[in-house]
Motif scaffolding. Structure first.
Motif, PDB file in Angstrom:
ATOM      1  N   ILE A   1       0.837  -1.205   0.000  1.00 18.13           N
ATOM      2  CA  ILE A   1       0.000   0.000   0.000  1.00 18.13           C
ATOM      3  C   ILE A   1       0.871   1.254   0.000  1.00 18.13           C
ATOM      4  CG2 ILE A   1      -1.630   1.353   1.373  1.00 18.13           C
ATOM      5  CD1 ILE A   1      -2.804  -1.355   2.330  1.00 18.13           C
ATOM      6  N   ILE A   2       1.862   1.281   0.870  1.00 20.47           N
ATOM      7  CA  ILE A   2       2.754   2.445   0.954  1.00 20.47           C
ATOM      8  C   ILE A   2       3.496   2.647  -0.365  1.00 20.47           C
ATOM      9  CG2 ILE A   2       4.833   3.343   2.077  1.00 20.47           C
ATOM     10  CD1 ILE A   2       3.844   1.946   4.659  1.00 20.47           C
ATOM     11  N   ALA A   3       3.974   1.551  -0.949  1.00 23.43           N
ATOM     12  CA  ALA A   3       4.721   1.644  -2.209  1.00 23.43           C
ATOM     13  C   ALA A   3       3.849   2.210  -3.328  1.00 23.43           C
ATOM     14  CB  ALA A   3       5.263   0.272  -2.593  1.00 23.43           C
ATOM     15  N   LEU A   4       2.605   1.755  -3.419  1.00 20.23           N
ATOM     16  CA  LEU A   4       1.698   2.251  -4.460  1.00 20.23           C
ATOM     17  C   LEU A   4       1.388   3.733  -4.255  1.00 20.23           C
ATOM     18  CD1 LEU A   4      -0.769  -0.777  -4.687  1.00 20.23           C
ATOM     19  CD2 LEU A   4       0.681   0.073  -6.550  1.00 20.23           C
ATOM     20  N   ALA A   5       1.112   4.103  -3.012  1.00 26.33           N
ATOM     21  CA  ALA A   5       0.786   5.503  -2.726  1.00 26.33           C
ATOM     22  C   ALA A   5       1.968   6.417  -3.030  1.00 26.33           C
ATOM     23  CB  ALA A   5       0.355   5.645  -1.274  1.00 26.33           C
ATOM     24  N   GLU A   6       3.168   5.978  -2.684  1.00 23.67           N
ATOM     25  CA  GLU A   6       4.352   6.801  -2.943  1.00 23.67           C
ATOM     26  C   GLU A   6       4.685   6.851  -4.432  1.00 23.67           C
ATOM     27  OE1 GLU A   6       7.364   5.131  -0.451  1.00 23.67           O
ATOM     28  OE2 GLU A   6       6.707   6.251   1.334  1.00 23.67           O
ATOM     29  N   ARG A   7       4.480   5.735  -5.112  1.00 25.25           N
ATOM     30  CA  ARG A   7       4.790   5.689  -6.544  1.00 25.25           C
ATOM     31  C   ARG A   7       3.944   6.693  -7.322  1.00 25.25           C
ATOM     32  NH1 ARG A   7       3.722   0.046  -8.354  1.00 25.25           N
ATOM     33  NH2 ARG A   7       5.484  -0.292  -6.949  1.00 25.25           N
ATOM     34  N   TYR A   8       2.664   6.797  -6.951  1.00 26.84           N
ATOM     35  CA  TYR A   8       1.756   7.688  -7.681  1.00 26.84           C
ATOM     36  C   TYR A   8       1.460   8.989  -6.927  1.00 26.84           C
ATOM     37  CZ  TYR A   8       0.963   3.530 -10.533  1.00 26.84           C
ATOM     38  OH  TYR A   8       1.135   2.437 -11.350  1.00 26.84           O
ATOM     39  N   LYS A   9       2.154   9.191  -5.797  1.00 28.01           N
ATOM     40  CA  LYS A   9       1.973  10.410  -4.991  1.00 28.01           C
ATOM     41  C   LYS A   9       0.500  10.617  -4.613  1.00 28.01           C
ATOM     42  CE  LYS A   9       6.016  12.794  -6.881  1.00 28.01           C
ATOM     43  NZ  LYS A   9       6.591  11.560  -7.488  1.00 28.01           N
ATOM     44  N   ILE A  10      -0.097   9.559  -4.114  1.00 27.29           N
ATOM     45  CA  ILE A  10      -1.519   9.589  -3.762  1.00 27.29           C
ATOM     46  C   ILE A  10      -1.712  10.065  -2.326  1.00 27.29           C
ATOM     47  CG2 ILE A  10      -3.538   8.112  -3.340  1.00 27.29           C
ATOM     48  CD1 ILE A  10      -2.682   6.472  -5.774  1.00 27.29           C
ATOM     49  N   GLN A  11      -2.649  10.986  -2.165  1.00 28.98           N
ATOM     50  CA  GLN A  11      -3.000  11.496  -0.845  1.00 28.98           C
ATOM     51  C   GLN A  11      -4.506  11.420  -0.591  1.00 28.98           C
ATOM     52  OE1 GLN A  11      -1.290  13.022   1.970  1.00 28.98           O
ATOM     53  NE2 GLN A  11       0.319  11.754   1.097  1.00 28.98           N
ATOM     54  N   ARG A  12      -5.201  10.708  -1.449  1.00 26.32           N
ATOM     55  CA  ARG A  12      -6.651  10.547  -1.284  1.00 26.32           C
ATOM     56  C   ARG A  12      -6.984   9.056  -1.237  1.00 26.32           C
ATOM     57  NH1 ARG A  12     -11.239  13.460  -1.631  1.00 26.32           N
ATOM     58  NH2 ARG A  12     -13.125  12.375  -2.280  1.00 26.32           N
ATOM     59  N   PHE A  13      -7.723   8.657  -0.203  1.00 25.55           N
ATOM     60  CA  PHE A  13      -8.065   7.249  -0.005  1.00 25.55           C
ATOM     61  C   PHE A  13      -9.556   7.130   0.314  1.00 25.55           C
ATOM     62  CE2 PHE A  13      -3.720   8.045   1.311  1.00 25.55           C
ATOM     63  CZ  PHE A  13      -3.007   7.067   0.631  1.00 25.55           C
ATOM     64  N   SER A  14     -10.183   6.073  -0.195  1.00 26.02           N
ATOM     65  CA  SER A  14     -11.595   5.823   0.103  1.00 26.02           C
ATOM     66  C   SER A  14     -11.761   4.374   0.545  1.00 26.02           C
ATOM     67  CB  SER A  14     -12.477   6.137  -1.110  1.00 26.02           C
ATOM     68  OG  SER A  14     -11.984   5.526  -2.283  1.00 26.02           O
ATOM     69  N   LEU A  15     -12.715   4.160   1.434  1.00 32.85           N
ATOM     70  CA  LEU A  15     -12.904   2.853   2.067  1.00 32.85           C
ATOM     71  C   LEU A  15     -14.256   2.275   1.674  1.00 32.85           C
ATOM     72  CD1 LEU A  15     -11.655   3.963   5.605  1.00 32.85           C
ATOM     73  CD2 LEU A  15     -10.302   3.093   3.693  1.00 32.85           C
ATOM     74  N   ALA A  16     -14.231   1.075   1.086  1.00 37.32           N
ATOM     75  CA  ALA A  16     -15.467   0.428   0.624  1.00 37.32           C
ATOM     76  C   ALA A  16     -15.506  -1.025   1.088  1.00 37.32           C
ATOM     77  CB  ALA A  16     -15.577   0.514  -0.894  1.00 37.32           C
ATOM     78  N   TYR A  17     -15.292  -1.209   2.382  1.00 34.66           N
ATOM     79  CA  TYR A  17     -15.412  -2.549   2.958  1.00 34.66           C
ATOM     80  C   TYR A  17     -16.898  -2.897   3.126  1.00 34.66           C
ATOM     81  CZ  TYR A  17     -10.400  -2.274   3.994  1.00 34.66           C
ATOM     82  OH  TYR A  17      -9.035  -2.173   3.882  1.00 34.66           O
ATOM     83  N   ASP A  18     -17.169  -4.111   3.601  1.00 37.54           N
ATOM     84  CA  ASP A  18     -18.555  -4.534   3.804  1.00 37.54           C
ATOM     85  C   ASP A  18     -19.253  -3.561   4.755  1.00 37.54           C
ATOM     86  OD1 ASP A  18     -17.504  -6.622   2.394  1.00 37.54           O
ATOM     87  OD2 ASP A  18     -17.879  -8.147   3.931  1.00 37.54           O
ATOM     88  N   ARG A  19     -20.564  -3.406   4.533  1.00 36.86           N
ATOM     89  CA  ARG A  19     -21.318  -2.504   5.417  1.00 36.86           C
ATOM     90  C   ARG A  19     -21.993  -3.322   6.523  1.00 36.86           C
ATOM     91  NH1 ARG A  19     -25.974   1.951   3.865  1.00 36.86           N
ATOM     92  NH2 ARG A  19     -25.732   3.184   5.771  1.00 36.86           N
ATOM     93  N   ASP A  20     -21.145  -3.947   7.314  1.00 38.87           N
ATOM     94  CA  ASP A  20     -21.620  -4.732   8.454  1.00 38.87           C
ATOM     95  C   ASP A  20     -20.616  -4.561   9.589  1.00 38.87           C
ATOM     96  OD1 ASP A  20     -19.428  -6.249   7.687  1.00 38.87           O
ATOM     97  OD2 ASP A  20     -20.606  -7.928   6.924  1.00 38.87           O
TER      98      ASP A  20
END
Length: 205
Positions: free
Chosen positions: A94-113
């Motif tokens: 996760i850290i490697a992907l975020a740093e590679r693309y300089k991502i600072q926005r994250f969204s969470l779509a886990y189960d709604r339970d």
């Protein structure tokens, strides 16, 4: 089968999920192949310039979250499956992907339970500690998940509703179309033309 990658974007194993009918009863199974070291699964690894990472749980749910997204979102969001609890390579990937693309926005779509609530809280806390100042959003309700649903269940429900609407619309169109009736042709009757001494047909008025 859903391939997992590590921090170096190298393959590190497979997540699997399937179903089998045993004694007339459908049973689902899921897990990881032998020697797998859990990393992350990417639903759209060819996303060229992502500006956001969206998290779901297993591979099926991650693919479903991708399908629930708009075409525009699919062009700019990396859809990542972290499974339940993170494995040896999960956080590093996760850290490697975020740093590679300089991502600072994250969204969470886990189960709604309850389980998804727990994963959402834990992932939010990890992201806060890993990426200072990051924008983090719980999008479960926004993407269409109802209480108790996982993304795959939501996708199936929404697709079924869409199919039902299409059937209803086609039936409405069929009822609205006018019935075409054959046009009656005017009767003809023979008449005798004395000058030509031949029979011709003259339309009756």
């Amino acid at each position: 089968m859903f391939p997992h990658i590590d921090a170096n974007a190298k393959f590190c194993g497979y997540e699997y999920r399937g179903a089998q009918v045993i004694n007339g009863e459908r049973r689902e199974f899921k897990g990881f192949t032998t020697e797998t070291e859990k990393g992350v699964y990417l639903a759209n690894p060819k996303c060229a310039n992502p500006t956001e990472i969206r998290f779901s749980e297993g591979g099926v749910d991650t693919l479903s979250t991708y399908q629930l997204a708009s075409p525009e979102e699919r062009q700019r969001i990396l859809f990542i499956g972290t499974t339940g609890e993170p494995g040896p390579n999960t956080e590093g990937a996760i850290i490697a992907l975020a740093e590679r693309y300089k991502i600072q926005r994250f969204s969470l779509a886990y189960d709604r339970d309850q389980g998804g609530d727990s994963l959402t809280v834990k992932r939010h806390a990890r992201l806060v500690s890993q990426f200072a100042g990051a924008q983090i959003e719980d999008v479960r309700e926004r993407v269409g998940l109802q209480l108790g649903e996982d993304p795959n269940e939501a996708l199936k429900r929404i697709e079924a509703m869409s199919a039902q609407r299409e059937v209803q619309n086609s039936e409405t169109v069929a009822l609205a179309e006018p019935t075409t009736r054959p046009v009656a042709q005017p009767e003809t009757q023979p008449s005798y033309d004395e000058d030509e001494a031949t029979y011709s047909y003259r339309r009756s008025i």
